[in-house]
Design a protein around this motif. Structure first.
Motif, PDB file in Angstrom:
ATOM      1  N   ASN A   1       4.588   3.700  53.393  1.00 19.99           N
ATOM      2  CA  ASN A   1       3.931   4.438  52.307  1.00 19.99           C
ATOM      3  C   ASN A   1       2.488   3.956  52.096  1.00 19.99           C
ATOM      4  N   ILE A   2       2.282   2.661  52.342  1.00 23.05           N
ATOM      5  CA  ILE A   2       0.936   2.098  52.195  1.00 23.05           C
ATOM      6  C   ILE A   2       0.020   2.658  53.269  1.00 23.05           C
ATOM      7  N   ALA A   3       0.517   2.694  54.514  1.00 27.11           N
ATOM      8  CA  ALA A   3      -0.282   3.226  55.618  1.00 27.11           C
ATOM      9  C   ALA A   3      -0.640   4.690  55.378  1.00 27.11           C
ATOM     10  N   ALA A   4       0.290   5.439  54.809  1.00 28.61           N
ATOM     11  CA  ALA A   4       0.053   6.864  54.562  1.00 28.61           C
ATOM     12  C   ALA A   4      -1.003   7.099  53.485  1.00 28.61           C
ATOM     13  N   ALA A   5      -1.105   6.135  52.553  1.00 30.03           N
ATOM     14  CA  ALA A   5      -2.038   6.305  51.422  1.00 30.03           C
ATOM     15  C   ALA A   5      -3.431   5.753  51.711  1.00 30.03           C
ATOM     16  N   LYS A   6      -3.573   5.011  52.804  1.00 27.09           N
ATOM     17  CA  LYS A   6      -4.803   4.243  53.031  1.00 27.09           C
ATOM     18  C   LYS A   6      -6.048   5.114  53.140  1.00 27.09           C
ATOM     19  N   ASP A   7      -5.993   6.152  53.933  1.00 23.42           N
ATOM     20  CA  ASP A   7      -7.189   6.970  54.182  1.00 23.42           C
ATOM     21  C   ASP A   7      -7.716   7.602  52.897  1.00 23.42           C
ATOM     22  N   ASP A   8      -6.822   8.232  52.134  1.00 21.17           N
ATOM     23  CA  ASP A   8      -7.243   8.864  50.876  1.00 21.17           C
ATOM     24  C   ASP A   8      -7.744   7.834  49.870  1.00 21.17           C
ATOM     25  N   ALA A   9      -7.113   6.656  49.867  1.00 20.02           N
ATOM     26  CA  ALA A   9      -7.535   5.610  48.929  1.00 20.02           C
ATOM     27  C   ALA A   9      -8.966   5.167  49.216  1.00 20.02           C
ATOM     28  N   ILE A  10      -9.292   4.980  50.475  1.00 23.19           N
ATOM     29  CA  ILE A  10     -10.658   4.545  50.814  1.00 23.19           C
ATOM     30  C   ILE A  10     -11.665   5.644  50.485  1.00 23.19           C
ATOM     31  N   LYS A  11     -11.304   6.880  50.745  1.00 22.98           N
ATOM     32  CA  LYS A  11     -12.214   7.982  50.428  1.00 22.98           C
ATOM     33  C   LYS A  11     -12.474   8.076  48.920  1.00 22.98           C
ATOM     34  N   THR A  12     -11.457   7.743  48.127  1.00 24.26           N
ATOM     35  CA  THR A  12     -11.589   7.845  46.668  1.00 24.26           C
ATOM     36  C   THR A  12     -12.210   6.593  46.060  1.00 24.26           C
ATOM     37  N   LYS A  13     -11.620   5.429  46.361  1.00 25.23           N
ATOM     38  CA  LYS A  13     -12.059   4.178  45.736  1.00 25.23           C
ATOM     39  C   LYS A  13     -13.187   3.502  46.500  1.00 25.23           C
ATOM     40  N   GLY A  14     -13.271   3.780  47.795  1.00 25.07           N
ATOM     41  CA  GLY A  14     -14.338   3.185  48.595  1.00 25.07           C
ATOM     42  C   GLY A  14     -13.882   1.980  49.386  1.00 25.07           C
ATOM     43  N   TYR A  15     -12.671   1.471  49.145  1.00 26.86           N
ATOM     44  CA  TYR A  15     -12.170   0.275  49.813  1.00 26.86           C
ATOM     45  C   TYR A  15     -10.643   0.310  49.774  1.00 26.86           C
TER      46      TYR A  15
END
Length: 519
Positions: free
Chosen positions: A69-83
């Motif tokens: 679940n973490i791997a699946a969320a990583k791309d969107d998280a970086i695009k939103t939060k920046g890191y």
């Protein structure tokens, strides 16, 4: 406990922690570790809040880094939060085992490197890269051995972990940001001249922000060409939160460490990476944001009377920032170079409010010619003289220059606010009531005896383009007024009484002498 009491208690505690954990290390040298640790905790908890959606039942910190679940969320998280921060990299997990971790210094270095690297290839890469560069876990400032370094790092992590910021909501974010600025302010106050170079006292920042944003219900963006730790930009956010700063916050800073502090400061005040752009470099010779101008609001407290290349670079006279004035600021005093730079970046609807060394307003030569250009083109709205000893590292009474490209008349306002301050131990302080008093007369442009005066263009020209406040606002004479007529009358009465006393004494003496003769 009220929110103000909570904030004050938290600030006292964090300063006690900062002094306690540094041991024998100089506070100025140690500041990066306390500030960096506070930042590390903030972005960790901010990231948890984002990744869980604020759902307290989701325990992200307890998950395995390999969780799909973490791997699946990583791309969107970086695009939103920046890191991106994996569970094992979170502050809470690192701090919990810090005292028993014999690899703490290297683990922290790897974690910081990984957080920065998570943004590689994403739009936030430039904003995240190098954020932890000054958090050197191998520095001898922490101790001579790895064991000593780890012990001090563990102490910092443990004590920052103990700080109670409450639930992670808007008020908690404010407490994080306030704590960070409180620390920066105290470090600046204790650092002498170097402290004043990167931090503008909070209430002075508030005044400058209000001047630049006056009567603007929205601005396209706000800019500080010498942004230091970002305190001026953040005051604009604090004071005008209800207003719209549409495209965010822009700043440039020469000092690398201060540049990193400014970027951290943006994150700590919940300004996302896509809403700020802080660049590193020399504003006068390597200006950024030329493609971003014009700006509706510009605030700045540039370094006073620093040297710059000036006329030694023959191309600068043709630079579109300086060419209109027809002359460059002196090589030994770059003050007006910053002023002209700001003017060039200012929009037709906006204002620039810039802290200036007072000498530039009355000296001759190139500075007089630049004043003439500013006055003749009706860019000078107001010059304000402030009280002495308001800033860290200098006791001089500085001025604020307010420039506008949308004045409705040719008058120039002068405000003598040199008497508005509260005396404290080491510095004078500008209070909210003083700011209100200045802003009221700035808005009305009223003439107030010994305080404010609007002066005609013709009078300024006749005075050789002198823009010194004292040339136009008469200082109040606080000497005791002597009524000569009353004084003469009192003297006359006194002399008469003395004469009468002499006569009375003579009569008594004569009576005594007469009695002695009879005897």
């Amino acid at each position: 406990m009220t929110s103000n009491e909570q904030r004050a208690a938290l600030q006292r505690k964090i300063w006690d922690i900062a002094n306690d954990v540094r041991g024998a290390v100089d506070g100025w040298d140690f500041k990066q570790y306390v500030l960096g640790t506070l930042f590390y905790r903030f972005i960790s908890e901010n990231f948890i809040d984002y990744i869980t959606g604020g759902d307290a039942s989701v325990h992200y910190a307890a998950m395995a880094d390999s969780d799909p679940n973490i791997a699946a969320a990583k791309d969107d998280a970086i695009k939103t939060k920046g890191y991106f921060i994996y569970p094992s990299q979170l502050f809470v997990n690192v701090a919990a085992n810090a005292h028993t971790n014999e690899r703490l210094n290297t683990d922290l270095a790897n974690i910081f490197s990984a957080i920065e690297a998570s943004a590689n290839g994403y739009p936030s890469e430039r904003d995240i890269k190098g954020l932890f560069a000054d958090f050197d876990t191998t520095s001898n400032r922490l101790g001579n051995t790895v064991k000593d370094k780890n012990a001090r790092l563990a102490a910092v992590l443990k004590r920052v972990a103990e700080l109670d910021f409450g639930g992670f909501d808007t008020s908690r974010i404010d407490l994080f940001g306030d704590a960070y600025e409180f620390l920066i302010s105290n470090y600046a106050a204790n650092a002498g001249k170097s402290g004043g170079e990167f931090f503008t006292p909070q209430n002075v920042s508030k005044l400058i922000a209000q001047l630049a944003m006056h009567k603007q219900t929205s601005v396209n963006k706000i800019y500080d060409p010498a942004c230091g730790s970002g305190s001026l930009l953040l005051q604009a956010k604090k004071h005008f939160d209800a207003h719209i700063i549409e495209e965010g916050f822009f700043g440039q800073e020469l000092n690398h460490t201060t540049y990193n502090l400014a970027r951290m400061n943006m994150f700590l005040h919940n300004i996302n990476y896509d809403k700020f752009n802080i660049q590193l470099g020399n504003t006068l010779t390597e200006p950024h944001f030329g493609d971003e101008k014009p700006f509706d609001a510009i605030v700045s407290n540039p370094p006073y009377s620093v040297k710059w290349i000036g006329s030694d670079d023959p191309t600068l006279i043709n630079d579109d920032r300086f060419a209109p004035a027809g002359v460059l600021a002196p090589k030994s005093k770059a003050d007006f170079a910053f002023v002209l730079h700001a003017l060039s970046y200012l929009s037709s609807k906006g204002r620039a409010a810039i802290v200036c060394f007072p000498g530039i307003f009355y000296r001759g030569g190139a500075e007089q010619r630049i004043r003439q250009y500013l006055v003749d083109n009706n860019y000078v709205e107001t010059v304000i003289s402030l009280a002495p000893n308001l800033f860290y590292g200098t006791t001089i009474a500085v001025n604020i220059l307010v420039m506008s490209k949308h004045k409705t008349d040719t008058n120039i306002q002068f405000i003598d606010a040199s008497g508005l301050f509260k005396k404290e131990t080491n510095n004078n302080v500008l209070l909210d009531a003083h700011i209100d008093q200045i802003m009221a007369v700035f808005d009305s442009k009223a003439n107030v005896d010994h305080f404010a005066r609007s002066v005609s263009l013709e009078e300024v020209i006749a005075n050789d383009y002198n823009l010194s406040v004292s040339s136009y606002v008469e200082a109040k004479d606080n000497r005791e007024v002597v009524d000569i007529a009353q004084l003469n009358a009192e003297l006359k009465n006194t002399v008469a009484r003395i004469d009468q006393l002499r006569k009375d004494i003579d009569a008594i003496v004569a009576e005594i002498e007469s009695g002695e003769l009879e005897a």
